[in-house]
Motif scaffolding. Sequence first.
Motif, short mmCIF file in Angstrom:
data_model
loop_
_atom_site.label_atom_id
_atom_site.label_comp_id
_atom_site.label_asym_id
_atom_site.label_seq_id
_atom_site.Cartn_x
_atom_site.Cartn_y
_atom_site.Cartn_z
N ILE A 37 0.83 -1.21 0.00
CA ILE A 37 0.00 0.00 0.00
C ILE A 37 0.86 1.26 0.00
N ASN A 38 2.13 1.12 0.44
CA ASN A 38 3.07 2.24 0.48
C ASN A 38 4.38 1.86 -0.16
N ALA A 39 5.06 2.85 -0.72
CA ALA A 39 6.41 2.69 -1.27
C ALA A 39 7.30 3.75 -0.64
N ARG A 40 8.44 3.37 -0.11
CA ARG A 40 9.33 4.32 0.55
C ARG A 40 10.07 5.16 -0.49
N ALA A 41 10.05 6.48 -0.31
CA ALA A 41 10.70 7.39 -1.26
C ALA A 41 12.19 7.10 -1.39
N GLU A 42 12.80 6.68 -0.29
CA GLU A 42 14.25 6.46 -0.28
C GLU A 42 14.69 5.29 -1.15
N THR A 43 13.80 4.33 -1.38
CA THR A 43 14.18 3.12 -2.12
C THR A 43 13.28 2.85 -3.33
N VAL A 44 12.37 3.77 -3.63
CA VAL A 44 11.39 3.51 -4.68
C VAL A 44 12.05 3.32 -6.05
N ALA A 45 13.20 3.94 -6.27
CA ALA A 45 13.87 3.81 -7.57
C ALA A 45 14.65 2.50 -7.68
N GLU A 46 14.78 1.75 -6.59
CA GLU A 46 15.57 0.54 -6.58
C GLU A 46 14.74 -0.73 -6.47
N LYS A 47 13.63 -0.69 -5.77
CA LYS A 47 12.83 -1.89 -5.53
C LYS A 47 12.17 -2.36 -6.83
N PRO A 48 12.30 -3.65 -7.16
CA PRO A 48 11.71 -4.15 -8.41
C PRO A 48 10.21 -3.89 -8.53
N ALA A 49 9.51 -3.87 -7.40
CA ALA A 49 8.06 -3.68 -7.46
C ALA A 49 7.68 -2.27 -7.88
N TYR A 50 8.60 -1.31 -7.71
CA TYR A 50 8.24 0.10 -7.90
C TYR A 50 9.06 0.81 -8.98
N ARG A 51 10.25 0.35 -9.29
CA ARG A 51 11.14 1.17 -10.13
C ARG A 51 10.60 1.36 -11.54
N ASP A 52 9.97 0.34 -12.12
CA ASP A 52 9.39 0.52 -13.45
C ASP A 52 8.23 1.51 -13.41
N ALA A 53 7.40 1.39 -12.37
CA ALA A 53 6.27 2.32 -12.23
C ALA A 53 6.76 3.75 -12.05
N LEU A 54 7.86 3.92 -11.33
CA LEU A 54 8.40 5.26 -11.13
C LEU A 54 8.79 5.89 -12.46
N ARG A 55 9.24 5.10 -13.39
CA ARG A 55 9.65 5.64 -14.69
C ARG A 55 8.46 5.98 -15.58
N THR A 56 7.42 5.16 -15.54
CA THR A 56 6.38 5.29 -16.56
C THR A 56 4.95 5.34 -16.04
N HIS A 57 4.72 5.00 -14.77
CA HIS A 57 3.36 4.87 -14.25
C HIS A 57 3.21 5.63 -12.93
N ARG A 58 3.32 6.95 -13.01
CA ARG A 58 3.11 7.77 -11.82
C ARG A 58 1.67 8.30 -11.81
N CYS A 59 1.12 8.50 -10.63
CA CYS A 59 -0.25 8.97 -10.55
C CYS A 59 -0.44 9.88 -9.35
N LEU A 60 -1.56 10.58 -9.34
CA LEU A 60 -2.00 11.37 -8.20
C LEU A 60 -3.12 10.61 -7.50
N VAL A 61 -3.03 10.48 -6.19
CA VAL A 61 -4.10 9.89 -5.40
C VAL A 61 -4.77 11.04 -4.65
N VAL A 62 -6.02 11.32 -4.97
CA VAL A 62 -6.71 12.51 -4.49
C VAL A 62 -7.23 12.29 -3.07
N ALA A 63 -6.98 13.27 -2.18
CA ALA A 63 -7.35 13.15 -0.77
C ALA A 63 -7.58 14.53 -0.18
N ASP A 64 -8.08 14.56 1.06
CA ASP A 64 -8.10 15.82 1.80
C ASP A 64 -7.53 15.65 3.21
N GLY A 65 -7.01 14.47 3.53
CA GLY A 65 -6.38 14.24 4.82
C GLY A 65 -5.98 12.79 4.95
N PHE A 66 -5.17 12.48 5.96
CA PHE A 66 -4.83 11.09 6.24
C PHE A 66 -4.75 10.89 7.74
#
Length: 233
Positions: free
Chosen positions: A74-103
């Motif tokens: 559910i979360n990806a750490r900013a410090e390792t997002v460019a290295e982890k296989p689960a996230y690095r491809d998405a970081l290059r080509t599949h970025r998105c905005l998740v719309v919210a007003d608080g957490f």
Amino acid sequence: MCGRYSLAGPSPAELRERFPLGESVELRRRFNVCPGDDVATVTTDREGAPRGELLRWGLVPHWAKDPSTGFKMINARAETVAEKPAYRDALRTHRCLVVADGFYEWQARPGRPKLPWHATRADHAPFAFAGLWSTWRGPDGEELRTCTIVTTQANSVLREVHDRMPVMLPGPDAEQAWLDHGTPAPVLQELLAPLPDAMTSRRAVGPAVSDARYDGPECLADAIDAEEQASLF
């Protein structure tokens, strides 16, 4: 981490005016968005044009054996997002905005139940988390589109509650840069920063939000009021 959030204040019309969500995405007030829910996002098509889309929260990489993987992502750490296989491809080509007003985040209190806090922008305006998305296809041809929210170190407003916070993009310019296919990698990394302290607010809320099955306005009740009400029973 970010495990719950809200989209309870703005009307659908306000959200469509603020974000390029289009008219086809169903929008409704959400007080307690949980992992596994379908959430309002802005992705891009192959040409880079923004589009509104409902994605399931919990990223399932295209190579995953089954979709249950998403509940661990559910979360990806900013410090390792460019290295982890689960996230690095998405970081290059599949970025998105998740719309919210608080957490929401829960603060540990020795000898007492954890205290939930609701964090927002100081102006209480809607915003976008920096997200990543992916498409998973099952053996029977089913298609599942999912997302994750990028987290970073907490700013000083939130640090005593938790040491992590989601990346709350500060405004439209940052959102556009996050979505833009041509944004250089170093700039993307610079965007994955804590929201400035002056733009951040927090408020203690009652225990209703701790029930993942409940998605009503009591999730945002003030903590003091909620505790007073509980003492009457």
